[in-house]
Design an enzyme around this catalytic site. Structure first.
Site, short mmCIF file in Angstrom:
data_model
loop_
_atom_site.label_atom_id
_atom_site.label_comp_id
_atom_site.label_asym_id
_atom_site.label_seq_id
_atom_site.Cartn_x
_atom_site.Cartn_y
_atom_site.Cartn_z
N ASP A 1 0.79 -1.23 0.07
CA ASP A 1 0.08 0.07 0.05
C ASP A 1 1.01 1.07 -0.01
O ASP A 1 1.79 1.29 0.81
CB ASP A 1 -1.00 0.13 1.17
CG ASP A 1 -1.81 1.19 1.47
OD1 ASP A 1 -2.63 1.18 0.33
OD2 ASP A 1 -1.57 2.05 2.05
N GLU B 1 1.54 0.34 -5.06
CA GLU B 1 1.25 1.76 -5.52
C GLU B 1 2.33 2.55 -5.58
O GLU B 1 3.07 2.83 -4.50
CB GLU B 1 0.12 2.32 -4.63
CG GLU B 1 -1.20 1.66 -4.67
CD GLU B 1 -2.12 2.23 -3.50
OE1 GLU B 1 -3.21 2.51 -4.04
OE2 GLU B 1 -1.73 2.21 -2.28
#
Length: 689
Positions: free
Chosen positions: A349, A378
């Site tokens: 994340d 990400e």
């Protein structure tokens, strides 16, 4: 991850023990000792239990022993003694199995408060106390024989992202352990109309990897009140190395959540599916009072120039991956999940908050365990991190992060519209000017000789040259001029059109084209799916989109009720045509290596974009039979226009694998001969020789 995941709880305070100068604080942390021995906070044996805690700034440290995981006072306090490199140690020469413990650290004459430690691996209800258990009793029958399903190369991966509760809470699913880890162990589950659900649905769909939304112990769900509806995605970490108790059948018994998580992994492996964990090392649920802050204040978090908590996560804090013991914590944690729980991959994340060196060290550590373990994340942050961009695991630094994947928001936004404006559509609804982003994703984000300004006009046929002067076509040229090919190899790019923290595919289409009929939505969704699954990157699919799930227009549904988030399994019947289409695309991709060449040089050599009538049509040919494919000269056309289009192809006889919203890569859908493909409105066509 969206900014609204967590409530910011008085985060922006000055770090205790730090000077007002950010630079001085950093210099101080650099002087902290680094422990390089075996890092275990609790080691149990029937005759003795040993405790350790890294707390280099502590005056005193103690271990408190409890009979229960919650409630009641400590029945014993054990003083810890300082050891080397900031470590404190203690031992209890008796059998402590079944007991619970916490640490408490004294700094500047202040006791910081109880914590289960940094590395707790078993906890009581709600994760406030660590547990002393017999680890041998946590392995289900057959666990020692559990094997990862075969994986030859990363380009063969097909990822399916799911949330435990979304996937199995619907009563129509026929699943007994609804919303639990065990839901993914049940076989033979069906709806009352006979549609396969749960694990059998995954096998039927054909994905290779399941990405589980956060499954470690998180803060937002009260495990003592599971009789009351509670929902959260889980991006609020509490204990990183323990499975979440709300997904277990009994959160009060520490061994249950561990055993049931392993049962889930083993069942998925037996089904031929690998398991990816969504990990959130970039921030914690709280700062003051967190396990990190109560142990070594200030060390594990970054601060800004004013000495306040930095907030690149948008959730109140950002961790300091560049500091040696935080880096080691992350490495130890992922390796622990890979070894103890047989996890096959990790999705990071807001990976752009972490530094490049840490991510590469994690890659190397996992390579030593099994080089087929995939990691991706990400390649961005919610706010600007405290480190310089050149040091961060951002998309633009992908060449410095070999074999680490990143989500391709260029392709996502080109297909369905920008993430920051839900009302705007893009390629799949027929808007001009988005072909470049679609092509970028199709080549896996790797440099391609046709994707440059000088070739932009060549993508438009001379019969419609006037289009090249329109605003939309100029936007196409501008977009191609600004393309940045950040992937060195296609396995670094994750191709997708939707994921958990945004509108699902059906909702996005309804938002961008109000009044859209079910038939039209079905057609446009097929167009988007075709782009994702014919991309040379690694395709990623959001659970339920294959039956056109509906979240009632809620994008950031991190704490919305089941009425919004649950997958309605009745839609598998009402949208079975779309399910069959997605399943057909997956089967085609797995059967034909032309769609997953896995090498940038092969893509540049064999993938050729064909001239099209306008920028809301994309066509490409895969010349020859790269990577030993049985298909020759495969052609893919994506027509987002509301009228048929004709695309010129080399003269020959072609077998049709996809046309008019149907896919059949085995028997085919007929043949055609000539040098022109006529593609129906809002459909994809795939042919081969």
């Amino acid at each position: 991850m969206k900014l609204k995941h967590l409530v910011v709880m008085s985060m922006m305070t000055v770090v205790a023990g730090c000077t007002s100068s950010h630079q001085d604080a950093q210099t101080t942390f650099d002087k902290y000792p680094v422990y390089d021995g075996e890092w275990e906070e609790m080691v149990y044996a029937p005759s003795v239990t040993k405790f350790s805690l890294w707390a280099p700034t502590a005056q005193e440290v103690r271990v408190l022993l409890y009979e229960k995981g919650q409630g009641g006072s400590a029945y014993r306090m054990v003083k810890m003694e300082p050891a080397s490199d900031g470590m404190w140690r203690a031992r209890v020469d008796e059998d402590l199995k079944g007991k619970f413990y916490t640490f408490n650290v004294k700094i500047d004459d202040v006791w910081q408060g109880d914590t289960p430690g940094l590395l707790a691996k078993a906890v009581g209800v709600n994760g406030d106390r660590a547990a002393i258990i017999d680890w041998g009793a946590t392995n289900p029958k057959g666990w020692n024989e559990d094997k990862r399903p075969p994986l030859k190369r990363f380009s063969d991966i097909i990822i399916y992202e799911l949330h435990h509760r979304d996937f199995s809470i619907d009563t129509v699913s026929g699943i007994h352990n609804r919303g639990k880890f065990l839901a993914l162990t049940e076989e033979g589950t069906k709806t009352y109309l006979g549609e396969k659900t749960g694990l059998d649905h995954l096998k039927e769909l054909g994905v290779t990897h399941v990405q589980l939304l956060p499954s470690f112990d998180f803060s937002s769900v009260d495990e003592t009140k599971l009789d009351k509806p509670q929902y959260n995605w889980g991006y609020d970490p509490k204990n990183y190395n323990v499975p979440e108790g709300s997904y277990a059948t009994d959160p009060y018994k520490p061994d249950v959540r561990i055993r049931e998580f392993k049962q889930m992994v083993m069942a998925l492996h037996r089904a031929g599916i690998r398991v990816v964990m969504d990990v959130v090392y970039n921030h914690t649920a709280i700062t003051k009072g967190s396990n990190f802050e109560r142990t070594v204040p200030g060390y594990f978090y970054r601060t800004d120039d004013e000495g306040k908590w930095a907030n690149a996560s948008g959730c109140g804090n950002e961790t300091a991956s560049e500091r040696p013991m935080m880096r080691r914590f992350m490495i130890e944690s992922v390796c622990y999940w890979a070894r103890e729980y047989h996890i096959d991959g990790f999705r990071f994340d807001l990976m752009g908050i972490h530094d490049i060196e840490t991510m590469n060290e994690i890659r190397r550590a996992l390579d030593r365990i099994d080089p087929t373990i995939y990691i991706y994340g990400e390649g961005w942050a919610a706010n600007r991190p405290q480190l310089p961009d050149s040091l961060l695991a951002m998309k633009k630094n992908a060449p410095q992060l070999p074999h680490i994947g990143m989500f391709c928001d260029e392709m996502r936004d080109a297909l369905r519209g920008p993430w920051n404006d839900e009302s705007k559509g893009a390629f799949v609804i027929g808007r001009m000017g988005h072909a470049a982003g679609v092509k970028f994703g199709l080549v896996g984000g790797t440099a391609h000789p046709q994707l440059s300004v000088k070739h932009a006009a060549a993508s438009v046929q001379s019969t419609t040259l006037a289009d090249s002067l329109t605003e939309d076509s100029l936007a196409t040229v501008k977009a191609e001029r600004e393309l940045h090919f950040w992937a060195t190899q296609p396995d670094q790019l994750i191709s997708y059109v939707s994921c958990h923290d945004d509108l699902c595919l059906a909702d996005r289409l309804k938002t961008t084209l109000p009044g859209l009929s079910e038939q039209e939505m079905n057609a446009l969704a097929k167009l988007a799916a075709t782009a994702v699954f014919t991309s040379q990157g690694i395709p990623f699919w959001y659970a339920g989109d294959e039956i056109l799930r509906d979240k009632q227009g809620v994008a950031n549904s991190y704490k919305s009720p089941d009425a919004v988030n649950a997958i309605d399994w009745r839609r598998k019947t009402s949208h079975h045509d779309f399910f069959d289409y997605v399943r057909g695309l997956i089967a085609m991709r797995k059967a034909h290596s032309s769609f997953r060449m896995g090498d940038a040089s092969l893509i540049a050599k064999h993938l050729e974009f064909l001239p099209t009538p306008a920028s809301n049509v994309v066509a490409f040919r895969i010349k020859g039979s790269p990577a030993g494919d049985s298909w020759l000269n495969t052609v893919v056309v994506l027509n987002a226009r509301t009228e048929p289009v004709q695309v010129n192809v080399p003269e020959g006889r072609y077998w049709i694998a996809c046309r008019d919203g149907r896919v059949d890569n085995v028997l085919g859908l007929g043949t055609l001969t000539g040098n022109v493909l006529t593609v129906a409105p809002r459909t994809a066509m795939i042919v081969h020789q």
